[in-house]
Design a protein around this motif. Structure first.
Motif, PDB file in Angstrom:
ATOM      1  N   ILE A  75       0.836  -1.200   0.000  1.00  0.00           N
ATOM      2  CA  ILE A  75       0.000   0.000   0.000  1.00  0.00           C
ATOM      3  C   ILE A  75       0.870   1.248   0.000  1.00  0.00           C
ATOM      4  O   ILE A  75       0.630   2.199  -0.752  1.00  0.00           O
ATOM      5  CB  ILE A  75      -0.945  -0.001   1.204  1.00  0.00           C
ATOM      6  CG1 ILE A  75      -1.881  -1.214   1.157  1.00  0.00           C
ATOM      7  CG2 ILE A  75      -1.755   1.283   1.253  1.00  0.00           C
ATOM      8  CD1 ILE A  75      -2.758  -1.362   2.378  1.00  0.00           C
ATOM      9  N   GLY A  76       1.895   1.262   0.849  1.00  0.00           N
ATOM     10  CA  GLY A  76       2.761   2.424   0.934  1.00  0.00           C
ATOM     11  C   GLY A  76       3.493   2.717  -0.360  1.00  0.00           C
ATOM     12  O   GLY A  76       3.578   3.877  -0.798  1.00  0.00           O
ATOM     13  N   ILE A  77       4.033   1.672  -0.990  1.00  0.00           N
ATOM     14  CA  ILE A  77       4.745   1.859  -2.257  1.00  0.00           C
ATOM     15  C   ILE A  77       3.806   2.404  -3.322  1.00  0.00           C
ATOM     16  O   ILE A  77       4.169   3.287  -4.106  1.00  0.00           O
ATOM     17  CB  ILE A  77       5.381   0.531  -2.707  1.00  0.00           C
ATOM     18  CG1 ILE A  77       6.546   0.170  -1.783  1.00  0.00           C
ATOM     19  CG2 ILE A  77       5.870   0.609  -4.149  1.00  0.00           C
ATOM     20  CD1 ILE A  77       7.142  -1.183  -2.041  1.00  0.00           C
ATOM     21  N   MET A  78       2.572   1.895  -3.339  1.00  0.00           N
ATOM     22  CA  MET A  78       1.619   2.368  -4.331  1.00  0.00           C
ATOM     23  C   MET A  78       1.208   3.813  -4.064  1.00  0.00           C
ATOM     24  O   MET A  78       1.042   4.601  -5.008  1.00  0.00           O
ATOM     25  CB  MET A  78       0.393   1.465  -4.345  1.00  0.00           C
ATOM     26  CG  MET A  78      -0.588   1.791  -5.454  1.00  0.00           C
ATOM     27  SD  MET A  78      -1.835   0.504  -5.616  1.00  0.00           S
ATOM     28  CE  MET A  78      -2.969   1.296  -6.745  1.00  0.00           C
ATOM     29  N   VAL A  79       1.054   4.191  -2.797  1.00  0.00           N
ATOM     30  CA  VAL A  79       0.710   5.571  -2.457  1.00  0.00           C
ATOM     31  C   VAL A  79       1.818   6.521  -2.904  1.00  0.00           C
ATOM     32  O   VAL A  79       1.554   7.571  -3.513  1.00  0.00           O
ATOM     33  CB  VAL A  79       0.462   5.713  -0.943  1.00  0.00           C
ATOM     34  CG1 VAL A  79       0.395   7.181  -0.529  1.00  0.00           C
ATOM     35  CG2 VAL A  79      -0.831   5.014  -0.540  1.00  0.00           C
ATOM     36  N   VAL A  80       3.066   6.169  -2.630  1.00  0.00           N
ATOM     37  CA  VAL A  80       4.194   7.004  -3.048  1.00  0.00           C
ATOM     38  C   VAL A  80       4.259   7.068  -4.569  1.00  0.00           C
ATOM     39  O   VAL A  80       4.500   8.133  -5.153  1.00  0.00           O
ATOM     40  CB  VAL A  80       5.517   6.466  -2.475  1.00  0.00           C
ATOM     41  CG1 VAL A  80       6.697   7.293  -2.992  1.00  0.00           C
ATOM     42  CG2 VAL A  80       5.493   6.493  -0.959  1.00  0.00           C
ATOM     43  N   SER A  81       4.032   5.933  -5.220  1.00  0.00           N
ATOM     44  CA  SER A  81       4.068   5.884  -6.680  1.00  0.00           C
ATOM     45  C   SER A  81       2.981   6.771  -7.291  1.00  0.00           C
ATOM     46  O   SER A  81       3.216   7.486  -8.272  1.00  0.00           O
ATOM     47  CB  SER A  81       3.900   4.442  -7.154  1.00  0.00           C
ATOM     48  OG  SER A  81       3.967   4.344  -8.557  1.00  0.00           O
ATOM     49  N   LEU A  82       1.792   6.721  -6.704  1.00  0.00           N
ATOM     50  CA  LEU A  82       0.700   7.576  -7.184  1.00  0.00           C
ATOM     51  C   LEU A  82       1.024   9.053  -6.974  1.00  0.00           C
ATOM     52  O   LEU A  82       0.763   9.887  -7.842  1.00  0.00           O
ATOM     53  CB  LEU A  82      -0.599   7.222  -6.457  1.00  0.00           C
ATOM     54  CG  LEU A  82      -1.358   6.010  -6.976  1.00  0.00           C
ATOM     55  CD1 LEU A  82      -2.501   5.679  -6.033  1.00  0.00           C
ATOM     56  CD2 LEU A  82      -1.887   6.258  -8.376  1.00  0.00           C
ATOM     57  N   GLY A  83       1.592   9.367  -5.805  1.00  0.00           N
ATOM     58  CA  GLY A  83       1.983  10.748  -5.546  1.00  0.00           C
ATOM     59  C   GLY A  83       3.010  11.238  -6.552  1.00  0.00           C
ATOM     60  O   GLY A  83       2.936  12.377  -7.040  1.00  0.00           O
ATOM     61  N   PHE A  84       3.953  10.374  -6.883  1.00  0.00           N
ATOM     62  CA  PHE A  84       4.963  10.707  -7.882  1.00  0.00           C
ATOM     63  C   PHE A  84       4.323  10.935  -9.248  1.00  0.00           C
ATOM     64  O   PHE A  84       4.670  11.877  -9.974  1.00  0.00           O
ATOM     65  CB  PHE A  84       5.989   9.573  -7.958  1.00  0.00           C
ATOM     66  CG  PHE A  84       7.079   9.785  -8.981  1.00  0.00           C
ATOM     67  CD1 PHE A  84       8.059  10.743  -8.781  1.00  0.00           C
ATOM     68  CD2 PHE A  84       7.116   9.010 -10.133  1.00  0.00           C
ATOM     69  CE1 PHE A  84       9.068  10.931  -9.723  1.00  0.00           C
ATOM     70  CE2 PHE A  84       8.109   9.192 -11.075  1.00  0.00           C
ATOM     71  CZ  PHE A  84       9.093  10.157 -10.866  1.00  0.00           C
ATOM     72  N   SER A  85       3.351  10.085  -9.594  1.00  0.00           N
ATOM     73  CA  SER A  85       2.665  10.233 -10.887  1.00  0.00           C
ATOM     74  C   SER A  85       1.874  11.533 -10.947  1.00  0.00           C
ATOM     75  O   SER A  85       1.868  12.225 -11.966  1.00  0.00           O
ATOM     76  CB  SER A  85       1.733   9.040 -11.121  1.00  0.00           C
ATOM     77  OG  SER A  85       2.463   7.834 -11.189  1.00  0.00           O
ATOM     78  N   LEU A  86       1.197  11.860  -9.850  1.00  0.00           N
ATOM     79  CA  LEU A  86       0.447  13.119  -9.808  1.00  0.00           C
ATOM     80  C   LEU A  86       1.383  14.316  -9.917  1.00  0.00           C
ATOM     81  O   LEU A  86       1.057  15.321 -10.563  1.00  0.00           O
ATOM     82  CB  LEU A  86      -0.369  13.196  -8.516  1.00  0.00           C
ATOM     83  CG  LEU A  86      -1.546  12.219  -8.402  1.00  0.00           C
ATOM     84  CD1 LEU A  86      -2.142  12.263  -6.999  1.00  0.00           C
ATOM     85  CD2 LEU A  86      -2.606  12.532  -9.442  1.00  0.00           C
TER      86      LEU A  86
ATOM     87  N   ALA B 269       7.089  -5.080  -4.961  1.00  0.00           N
ATOM     88  CA  ALA B 269       7.473  -3.669  -5.004  1.00  0.00           C
ATOM     89  C   ALA B 269       7.437  -3.159  -6.443  1.00  0.00           C
ATOM     90  O   ALA B 269       6.892  -2.089  -6.733  1.00  0.00           O
ATOM     91  CB  ALA B 269       8.862  -3.491  -4.399  1.00  0.00           C
ATOM     92  N   LEU B 270       7.994  -3.931  -7.366  1.00  0.00           N
ATOM     93  CA  LEU B 270       7.983  -3.538  -8.778  1.00  0.00           C
ATOM     94  C   LEU B 270       6.560  -3.462  -9.316  1.00  0.00           C
ATOM     95  O   LEU B 270       6.205  -2.532 -10.063  1.00  0.00           O
ATOM     96  CB  LEU B 270       8.804  -4.531  -9.605  1.00  0.00           C
ATOM     97  CG  LEU B 270      10.304  -4.571  -9.345  1.00  0.00           C
ATOM     98  CD1 LEU B 270      10.952  -5.696 -10.157  1.00  0.00           C
ATOM     99  CD2 LEU B 270      10.950  -3.242  -9.713  1.00  0.00           C
ATOM    100  N   LEU B 271       5.733  -4.437  -8.926  1.00  0.00           N
ATOM    101  CA  LEU B 271       4.361  -4.483  -9.425  1.00  0.00           C
ATOM    102  C   LEU B 271       3.573  -3.255  -8.990  1.00  0.00           C
ATOM    103  O   LEU B 271       2.885  -2.623  -9.810  1.00  0.00           O
ATOM    104  CB  LEU B 271       3.672  -5.758  -8.927  1.00  0.00           C
ATOM    105  CG  LEU B 271       2.177  -5.898  -9.227  1.00  0.00           C
ATOM    106  CD1 LEU B 271       1.929  -5.861 -10.727  1.00  0.00           C
ATOM    107  CD2 LEU B 271       1.627  -7.178  -8.627  1.00  0.00           C
ATOM    108  N   PHE B 272       3.668  -2.877  -7.726  1.00  0.00           N
ATOM    109  CA  PHE B 272       2.869  -1.747  -7.254  1.00  0.00           C
ATOM    110  C   PHE B 272       3.433  -0.409  -7.719  1.00  0.00           C
ATOM    111  O   PHE B 272       2.694   0.565  -7.830  1.00  0.00           O
ATOM    112  CB  PHE B 272       2.717  -1.815  -5.733  1.00  0.00           C
ATOM    113  CG  PHE B 272       1.663  -2.791  -5.299  1.00  0.00           C
ATOM    114  CD1 PHE B 272       0.342  -2.401  -5.199  1.00  0.00           C
ATOM    115  CD2 PHE B 272       1.979  -4.107  -5.044  1.00  0.00           C
ATOM    116  CE1 PHE B 272      -0.650  -3.297  -4.840  1.00  0.00           C
ATOM    117  CE2 PHE B 272       1.001  -5.022  -4.688  1.00  0.00           C
ATOM    118  CZ  PHE B 272      -0.326  -4.611  -4.586  1.00  0.00           C
ATOM    119  N   VAL B 273       4.722  -0.360  -8.016  1.00  0.00           N
ATOM    120  CA  VAL B 273       5.268   0.823  -8.682  1.00  0.00           C
ATOM    121  C   VAL B 273       4.674   0.943 -10.078  1.00  0.00           C
ATOM    122  O   VAL B 273       4.252   2.023 -10.510  1.00  0.00           O
ATOM    123  CB  VAL B 273       6.808   0.756  -8.756  1.00  0.00           C
ATOM    124  CG1 VAL B 273       7.346   1.779  -9.762  1.00  0.00           C
ATOM    125  CG2 VAL B 273       7.411   1.034  -7.395  1.00  0.00           C
TER     126      VAL B 273
END
Length: 421
Positions: free
Chosen positions: A31-42, A296-300
């Protein structure tokens, strides 16, 4: 961009996001990795308004990643084998009736309910999606993903029956969902399939996958038993997974189901009498570490897909309604089999709600949506709806799951392992 450069960038990004989560957010890993990844995308989307040329190059690089092929051809076999290998086979055997009931009947029922509901919603909104396409969405969004929820469940003394059903069902319904998706996809593409043809295709894929998994797992078990050299045995498990998955694809049987069955067999019998203590420790750690890295790679990848998925203003309402629809259909698909077979099940009355909110959607749903041919009408809409449901599932349900567990099972305490940490 060549494969090595792409893989290097993904690993660097995944490691960076994992560090940021561990250092600051302290959320469950996936969840955390995906949240950071989404924030980076935004953030990148915001930068795109200032530097459109640079953003276009970044978006082009992300679009070059064949998400569905990366997941299905590279990651899925190892993720499913690792999950099955680390599952308590003895407890799963106790819960086999309910696990298979939810994985088979529940997935099919969920597909029908979601497909029919989406068809009605699209007609009400004037979008007019074809019924086979709506069923296709139902098939791709019905499989649940145990990855994001396992870290949360491990911290609580949930009833073993509930925990095993959530994990076991998700391992098997991934394979069942892929087979149902492939069958409906033939209809979407205009293929003529009779009821008998559909049944035969399902039997070939699902039944063939289970049989192939048993054969593959037994061969691997015998090989592991014949030697005592942990380096070779670790290599044998890896070769069996990637080679077996490739062979399953050529045999036109379900690779995901084959990996789950093989992982359960090797995890149970292999630990018992085919591996030394040293080998078991190394094989365990190898697949645990590989599982962590691939997740980790998948959720990124899921997070950065936001850069290439097209969201139109007209998509927001149907996406929000689809989130509600998927949750209601999930509850119905769990509650109805539970009510019909409750005298043979060990689950308590709170289990349907727990399994509904704990049944998170993940990368498989996104990959299946992206694998739909661009020639299929309204593909972009289906991809956008799928992405919205997955985001809500992983972040919304994932972050509130702990609160639900405490409310449903107030006498539970943190597991000893979590307290020790």
């Amino acid at each position: 961009m060549d494969v090595f450069t792409l893989l290097t960038l993904l690993i660097v990004v995944a490691a960076t996001f994992a560090y940021l989560n561990s250092r600051f957010l302290k959320l469950p890993d996936a969840i955390g990795i995906m949240v950071v990844s989404l924030g980076f995308s935004l953030l990148l989307l915001g930068v795109g308004a200032v530097q459109p040329t640079w953003f276009a190059l970044t978006r082009q690089a992300v679009a070059a990643i064949d998400f569905d092929r990366v997941l299905f051809d590279v990651m899925l076999s190892m993720l499913l084998f690792a999950g099955a290998f680390h599952t308590d086979a003895a407890q799963l055997r106790v819960e086999r009736r309910s696990v298979m009931l939810f994985a088979l009947a529940g997935t099919v029922l969920s597909t029908f309910l979601i497909g029919t509901g989406l068809y009605g919603i699209s007609a009400w909104l004037g979008l007019g999606l074809a019924y086979p396409l709506c069923l296709l969405f139902g098939a791709l969004i019905s499989p649940t993903d145990p990855i994001a929820v396992l870290g949360i469940l491990a911290r609580f003394k949930l009833p073993e029956s509930v925990k095993t059903n959530i994990v076991g069902e998700s391992l098997f319904n991934d394979g069942v969902g892929v087979v149902v998706f492939a069958t409906i996809y033939e209809l979407v593409l205009g293929q003529e399939l009779s009821v008998g043809g559909i049944g035969l295709l399902f039997l070939q894929e699902a039944g063939g996958g289970i049989i192939f998994g048993l054969v593959l797992g037994y061969i691997l078990y015998r090989l592991l038993r014949s030697i005592n050299h942990y380096q070779t045995e670790v290599l044998l498990t890896l070769a069996a997974v990637v080679g077996g998955y490739l062979l399953a694809q050529h045999l036109h049987v379900s690779g995901p189901l084959a990996m789950v069955v093989a992982g359960l067999l090797v995890g149970a019998r292999g630990r018992q009498d085919a591996m030394s203590h040293q080998t078991e420790e190394y094989v365990d750690k190898f697949w645990e570490l590989l599982d962590v890295v691939l997740n980790a790679l998948l959720f990124v990848l899921i997070g950065i897909e936001l850069l290439v998925i097209e969201f139109k203003a007209a998509y927001w309402l149907i996406s929000a309604l689809a989130v509600v629809l998927v949750l209601l259909a999930r509850y119905a698909a769990v509650w109805l089999p539970y009510r019909l077979a409750r005298r043979w099940l060990t689950l308590d009355s709170k289990a349907p709600l727990m399994m509904t909110w704990g049944g998170l959607r993940g990368g498989i749903s996104v990959a299946l949506a992206l694998s739909i041919s661009s020639e299929v009408p309204n593909k972009n809409l289906i991809v956008a709806i799928t992405y919205a449901v997955v985001l809500f599932s992983v972040i919304g349900q994932g972050l509130t799951l702990e609160r639900l567990i405490r409310r449903l099972y107030p006498t539970t305490q943190d597991a000893p392992e979590a307290l020790a940490d």
